[in-house]
Design an enzyme around this catalytic site. Sequence first.
Site, PDB file in Angstrom:
ATOM      1  N   ARG A  27    -122.600   5.287  47.503  1.00 40.53           N
ATOM      2  CA  ARG A  27    -123.672   4.600  46.786  1.00 40.53           C
ATOM      3  C   ARG A  27    -123.388   4.531  45.291  1.00 40.53           C
ATOM      4  NH1 ARG A  27    -128.552   4.806  49.873  1.00 40.53           N
ATOM      5  NH2 ARG A  27    -129.767   4.813  47.967  1.00 40.53           N
ATOM      6  N   ASN A  99    -135.018  10.345  42.927  1.00 42.62           N
ATOM      7  CA  ASN A  99    -134.413   9.010  42.799  1.00 42.62           C
ATOM      8  C   ASN A  99    -135.477   8.082  42.240  1.00 42.62           C
ATOM      9  OD1 ASN A  99    -132.208  10.021  44.079  1.00 42.62           O
ATOM     10  ND2 ASN A  99    -132.406   8.806  45.949  1.00 42.62           N
ATOM     11  N   GLY A 100    -135.068   7.131  41.416  1.00 45.65           N
ATOM     12  CA  GLY A 100    -136.036   6.181  40.861  1.00 45.65           C
ATOM     13  C   GLY A 100    -136.170   6.377  39.365  1.00 45.65           C
ATOM     14  N   GLU A 490    -115.923  -7.342  40.131  1.00 44.75           N
ATOM     15  CA  GLU A 490    -116.494  -6.006  40.335  1.00 44.75           C
ATOM     16  C   GLU A 490    -115.465  -4.970  40.756  1.00 44.75           C
ATOM     17  OE1 GLU A 490    -119.564  -5.599  43.376  1.00 44.75           O
ATOM     18  OE2 GLU A 490    -118.667  -7.254  44.471  1.00 44.75           O
ATOM     19  N   HIS A 506    -117.545 -30.197  31.375  1.00 41.62           N
ATOM     20  CA  HIS A 506    -118.692 -29.981  30.483  1.00 41.62           C
ATOM     21  C   HIS A 506    -118.571 -28.661  29.727  1.00 41.62           C
ATOM     22  CE1 HIS A 506    -120.582 -33.511  32.117  1.00 41.62           C
ATOM     23  NE2 HIS A 506    -120.341 -33.061  33.329  1.00 41.62           N
TER      24      HIS A 506
HETATM   25  C1  F6R Z   1    -121.716  -7.113  45.281  1.00 38.37           C
HETATM   26  C2  F6R Z   1    -122.812  -6.327  45.791  1.00 38.37           C
HETATM   27  C3  F6R Z   1    -124.128  -6.436  45.129  1.00 38.37           C
HETATM   28  C4  F6R Z   1    -125.238  -6.502  46.174  1.00 38.37           C
HETATM   29  C5  F6R Z   1    -126.603  -6.496  45.487  1.00 38.37           C
HETATM   30  C6  F6R Z   1    -127.737  -6.656  46.479  1.00 38.37           C
HETATM   31  O1  F6R Z   1    -120.567  -6.935  46.033  1.00 38.37           O
HETATM   32  O2  F6R Z   1    -122.666  -5.596  46.725  1.00 38.37           O
HETATM   33  O3  F6R Z   1    -124.175  -7.545  44.304  1.00 38.37           O
HETATM   34  O4  F6R Z   1    -125.074  -7.641  46.943  1.00 38.37           O
HETATM   35  O5  F6R Z   1    -126.768  -5.295  44.799  1.00 38.37           O
HETATM   36  O6  F6R Z   1    -127.742  -5.640  47.417  1.00 38.37           O
HETATM   37  P1  F6R Z   1    -128.503  -5.791  48.792  1.00 38.37           P
HETATM   38  O7  F6R Z   1    -127.836  -6.858  49.561  1.00 38.37           O
HETATM   39  O8  F6R Z   1    -128.373  -4.433  49.428  1.00 38.37           O
HETATM   40  O9  F6R Z   1    -129.921  -6.138  48.456  1.00 38.37           O
END
Ligand code: F6R
Length: 610
Positions: A27, A99-100, A490, A506
Amino acid sequence: MCGIVAAVAQRDCAEILIEGLRRLEYRGYDSAGITVVERAGEMCRHRQVGKVEMLASALAAAPLHGGTGIAHTRWATHGEPSEANAHPHHSSHIAVVHNGIIENHEQLREELQAKGYHFVSQTDTEVIAHLIADLHPQSDSLTQAVQQAVARLQGAYGMVVLDAKNPDEIVVARSGSPIVIGLGLGENFVASDQLALLPVTRRFIYLEEGDIATINRRDITIYDQQGAVITRDEVEASGQTDSADKGGFRHYMEKEIHEQPEAVANTLAGRLDANHIGLDTLSPDAKKALLAAEHIQIIACGTSYNAGLVARYWFESIAGVSCDVEIASEFRYRDFVVRPNSLLITLSQSGETADTLAALRLAKAKGYMAALSICNVPGSSLVRESDMHLMTRAGAEIGVASTKAFTTQLALLLLLVTLVARDKARLSPAQEQQLVEQLHRLPELLKQVLAIAPQITALAPDFADKHHALFLGRGEFYPIAVEAALKLKEISYIHAEAYAAGELKHGPLALVDSDMPVIVIAPNNELLEKLKSNIEEVRARGGQLYVFANESAGFVSDEGMTVVTLPDCDAMLAPLVYTLPMQLLAYDVALIKGTDVDQPRNLAKSVTVE
Ligand code: F6R
């Protein structure tokens, strides 16, 4: 993003907690910590900046013994990654992992400081520890102190609290950040993601928004937002949920790229027969809402948003239904107009993305006719809070960079679009049957595409020393270009931009020179001739072109242009087909650059804070 693991067990829990943290590493985090109650009234803590393995080493050097403990991986929001800012945070005999984000932490900090509490971190979480320590002496129980404390908190939290003086129980609270309780035999566990607890249990209870629970070794008592005791359903983890090993691949991302044929097959399984598309997992009411919708509003973030952009082309051109797509973090802070009979569709791999969830809650209050979520994680907040859902069934996605979640979202969206198109008589039975045949062959087709992996590996060195890259596409391949640029930036940290090819002149054409690789997604379709003109614009400025096309598009490699040939396929399936080489390219470039592919710097898998 931050991860929580906790236990009230009959055995030493430190190893279980560390293994849980390892399973949450994907994560993204920058520090980790653990607190174990060694004897009633005595709790010991280890915290480390960096990887969980460093915390494990600290623990090996100075083991912690005890059955009750809490552990955390922190992704810094308030205060730099440091030992002092790492969780758990202690105040007297209270320890907290959280968390949060607590939005009113400054005001609470001042209040608690005035009462004599001494803060040792810059975090918002430390106010929770002091607040509970402050309320506890006048409360009947730790649970009551937590109930009183959360009434003072603004923002989002999933938290676990322990009182070293009463090590037989822990208290958990959830608002805006997921918490799952894992049920054991004579022991119970808590985590922010069930994946952390799969080595110890497959039985889970998900807390709902506003729930607080008191957990001891044998019993769990859950209170709802009003403080009433409530029962929440127990769910069993499915067999396929635990796929947290690399299966011989170098990274989870590589594994997940190669899993796409199977993942897409799972998405389609049971939703197609020989001639028809059926989405029988949708209730009759859900189908009715889908077919009655006069407008579709898609909300998502990141890669999921890019899948939504592709779906917009499909909904409008194939099904004839107007469709808007918006980034959740923009949508939620905008005064928007809800069109009559609008269906809201949220897309999310994790189902826990804070902005997408907030947008869903807002949209429900604003009067969309129904909310459908397309999601990969069963039991996630998005799934539970939507009126209806469809699961992508991609299996656990561990790599931070989303791959199979994207293609499975596309596969499912294609089924939805086709269902609507059929209902509106925009798709004849013969056309539907033809598409169904192609969909049955799609997993095989994706395998064929993945077979070009060595060709992509050979191209990767051309990109590894570049600082920028430009991706071009037209129509539904423009969002594929956007997704390709996101993947490259990324994980390889190369600045990449995507443009609708018609926009080139453009502005972005000014960037093109021999140091700027230009990647063009160029299947043979009705926009090919337009795209060829854009390609010539790049060529005339000395740009290095990498063109991904099928044979009939008629490109031939030459000095300024490298052509990668992809198999011919049905136009509707092509966005999936052209995505795979883009993912492989990003992966191969990142490998050469030696980045942390599965956990790229500064990023988190599940973005549970705004
Ligand atoms: C890019 C990536 C992020 C997720 C984004 C949304 O590779 O993984 O851009 O797509 O954080 O995450 P979800 O789909 O879990 O809502």
